[in-house]
Enzyme design. Structure first.
Site, PDB file in Angstrom:
ATOM      1  N   LYS A   1       0.852  -1.190   0.000  1.00 37.48           N
ATOM      2  CA  LYS A   1       0.000   0.000   0.000  1.00 37.48           C
ATOM      3  C   LYS A   1       0.886   1.237   0.000  1.00 37.48           C
ATOM      4  CE  LYS A   1      -3.806   1.976   2.792  1.00 37.48           C
ATOM      5  NZ  LYS A   1      -4.618   1.760   4.010  1.00 37.48           N
TER       6      LYS A   1
ATOM      7  N   SER B   1      -9.734   1.528   3.237  1.00 38.52           N
ATOM      8  CA  SER B   1      -8.880   2.345   2.407  1.00 38.52           C
ATOM      9  C   SER B   1      -7.857   1.560   1.594  1.00 38.52           C
ATOM     10  CB  SER B   1      -8.155   3.373   3.263  1.00 38.52           C
ATOM     11  OG  SER B   1      -7.225   2.742   4.136  1.00 38.52           O
TER      12      SER B   1
ATOM     13  N   SER C   1      -9.757  -0.989   7.301  1.00 38.17           N
ATOM     14  CA  SER C   1      -9.165  -0.734   5.977  1.00 38.17           C
ATOM     15  C   SER C   1      -8.431  -1.911   5.359  1.00 38.17           C
ATOM     16  CB  SER C   1      -8.212   0.462   6.043  1.00 38.17           C
ATOM     17  OG  SER C   1      -8.940   1.658   6.120  1.00 38.17           O
TER      18      SER C   1
END
Lengths: 487, 96
Positions: free
Chosen positions: A81, A156, A180
């Protein structure tokens, strides 16, 4: 091996690499080709560095040839990420604020993956500064769900979940502040694990809400998640909230921990707002465990209704403090339209941050401001104590809790314009962060329209080995892991 | 009925060092009004005698010996600076 190498789990690929049926360069080339073929539609990546990945893969093959292979992650492409630092690579948090930022150092998890021999592959899209539940808040545009690219992958860590589901990486890392990792894992049909707060170092993770943030893996199987967790867990002097605890061999423990377990079903997690197809799928998972000899017990977490409010006070307060560092001075976007030094801060932040980040900074600043601190922030911290106590009370009677991960399957990009409606995506995941517990989302079905459903297992602090064994037992008795999106 | 106080968007934006456009101010004030209305629920919880939780890790104080550790070089520390000269970050003039 199957021609679709990019959809195979780490365990199979590691065996093929060990048996010299496959090289890391070949595997990495396959993943790169797959990424180039599908990412125009999925848009999971903010950027990738093909030559860097192939250099790492060649180094891995050389280690293996020299008899110095480092374990099951040796030569495996893993995506990160875009909030996790890798030396010399972009680190943008999917924000204009950091659009040109290049990291001068490695996160601890990055170091650990390098030591494990993994090939670090690509920078994965997310909501800006990890604030969101759909990846629509990225300054670089939304990611599509590989099962239906007109729908969100969750967030997210939507890029991490989507890249894995689409075969653009063999495993990925995300971060989880209120759901997330688990929510996008559920929406994309992969396994996602949020470890106990303090198990994995946060050093080198761009901070959103420091008392809630935790890094964890996305994987095709629970066993793969156990392998990645084993590689990244452990105490780190550079994160003062990281905890000194022995790290078990999570993968080996899968075979030894057989139960029977006592499973709690929190009644507050099956109420209004839960999609009926998800309710049915999770009820079938409950029935499965019951047939395995697990004792099923209804439990109550009475402060559940306050989780969302508590979270949005604490998370925004911490975010407003953490994001104060982005002032246009030492790094990040600097405005060219400022009248003076103080205006430089305000203008740089106005130009660099997107709307959701601004909203949360405003809310966080408000709840911390003079006259409101006691009414909002301090009160939320006290309610947090009660929420945590609810879970610890439940764990006197049961080993783990079983719930839906998300109240709804993947929704259409652009469908939820109201911030409050989006915040409701996290109602089943937020309590776990507030209480600092481990949680895992495991695929448990598909809706009639073909969208993935996830079940969440919540464990006791630092009992990841039990949690993984429980999830593994369910997964191995079902075929969901062998279903892939058609891209 | 909610007793949520009105969020003074101008004051909060100033405290947060965030230049908002009039459009953003109006939109955020309305949206955050809704969120604050929701958050008012917390006032219903009896928290008397409850200790606050700052974080859920069982770690409370961490000491380290005061020994210098290797860090970033000046070049690495400044590689993302928007403006720099002679190993320093260049900023707008603050003193006349």
């Amino acid at each position: 091996m199957s021609s679709e190498l990019f959809l195979r789990p780490i365990t199979e690929l590691a065996t093929a690499l060990d048996e010299k049926k496959l090289s890391s360069v070949e595997l990495t080339q396959t993943v790169i080709a797959r990424t180039k073929a599908v990412d125009g539609r999925v848009k999971a990546f903010n950027s990738f560095d093909e030559s860097d990945a192939l250099t790492q893969a060649a180094a891995s093959d050389a280690r293996r040839a020299a008899g110095q292979a480092r374990g099951p992650l040796e030569g495996i492409p893993i995506g990160l990420k875009d909030v996790i630092a890798v030396t010399g690579q972009p680190l943008t948090a999917s924000s204009k604020m950091l659009a040109n930022f290049v990291s001068p150092y490695d996160a601890t998890v990055t170091q650990k993956l390098k030591h494990a021999g993994a090939v670090l592959w690509g920078r994965l899209n997310c909501d800006e500064f990890a604030m969101g539940s759909s990846t629509e808040n990225s300054a670089f545009g939304p990611t599509g769900n590989p099962w239906d690219t007109t729908r969100v992958p969750g967030g997210s860590s939507g890029g991490s979940a989507a890249a894995l589901a689409a075969g653009e990486a063999i495993a990925t890392l995300g971060s989880d502040t209120g759901g997330s990792i688990r929510q996008p894992a559920a929406l994309c049909g992969v396994v996602g694990l949020k470890p106990t707060y303090g198990l994995v170092s946060r050093y080198g993770l761009i901070a959103f809400a420091s008392s809630l943030d935790q890094i964890g893996p996305f994987a095709r199987t629970v066993e793969d998640a156990a392998i990645v967790l084993g590689a990244i867990a452990g105490h780190d002097e550079r994160d003062s909230t990281s905890f000194k605890t022995d790290i078990p061999n999570y993968r080996a423990e899968l075979a030894t921990r057989k139960g029977p377990w006592k499973l709690g079903i929190p009644k507050e997690y099956f109420g209004e707002g839960l999609d009926p197809e998800i309710a049915t799928a999770v009820e079938q998972a409950i029935t499965f465990y019951q047939k395995q000899g697990c004792e099923i017990k209804e439990v109550s977490l009475p402060h559940t209704r306050y989780c969302l409010d508590t979270y949005y006070v604490i998370a925004t307060a911490e975010a407003s403090s953490n994001l104060a560092r982005y002032d246009g001075i030492r790094y990040g976007h600097r405005s060219k339209n400022a009248a003076d030094a103080v205006d430089l801060y305000s203008q740089s932040r106005a130009e660099g941050f997107g709307p959701e980040v601004k909203r949360r900074i405003i809310l966080g600043t408000y709840v911390l401001s003079s006259g409101y601190y006691d009414a909002y922030y301090l009160r939320a911290q006290k309610v947090r104590t009660l929420i945590r106590q609810d879970f610890l009370n439940a764990f006197r009677d049961v080993d783990a809790l079983l719930t839906p991960t998300s109240p709804m399957p993947a929704f259409k990009i652009g469908e939820k314009a109201d911030p409050l409606a989006l915040y409701l995506c996290d109602i089943y995941t937020i309590g776990v962060n507030l209480a600092g517990l481990p949680g895992i989302s495991v695929p448990c079905g598909l809706t009639k329209s073909g969208l993935p459903i996830g079940a969440q297992l919540i464990g006791q602090p630092f009992q990841e080995a039990n949690l993984l064994a429980l999830a593994h037992a369910y997964e191995q008795a079902h075929e969901w892991r062998n279903q892939h999106p058609k891209l | 009925m909610s007793t949520a106080p009105q969020l003074d968007i101008d004051l909060i934006a100033k405290l947060a060092r965030l230049a908002l456009t009039p459009g953003e101010k109006a939109k955020f004030a309305q949206q955050l009004g809704d969120v604050l209305h929701h958050i008012e629920q917390l006032s219903k919880v009896d928290v008397s005698g409850v200790e606050p939780t700052a974080h859920a890790s069982p770690v409370f104080n961490v000491w380290a010996d005061d020994i210098a550790q290797p860090g970033l070089s000046a070049e690495a520390a400044l590689m993302n600076a928007p403006a720099q000269r002679d190993h320093m970050v260049v900023v707008p003039k603050v003193v006349e």
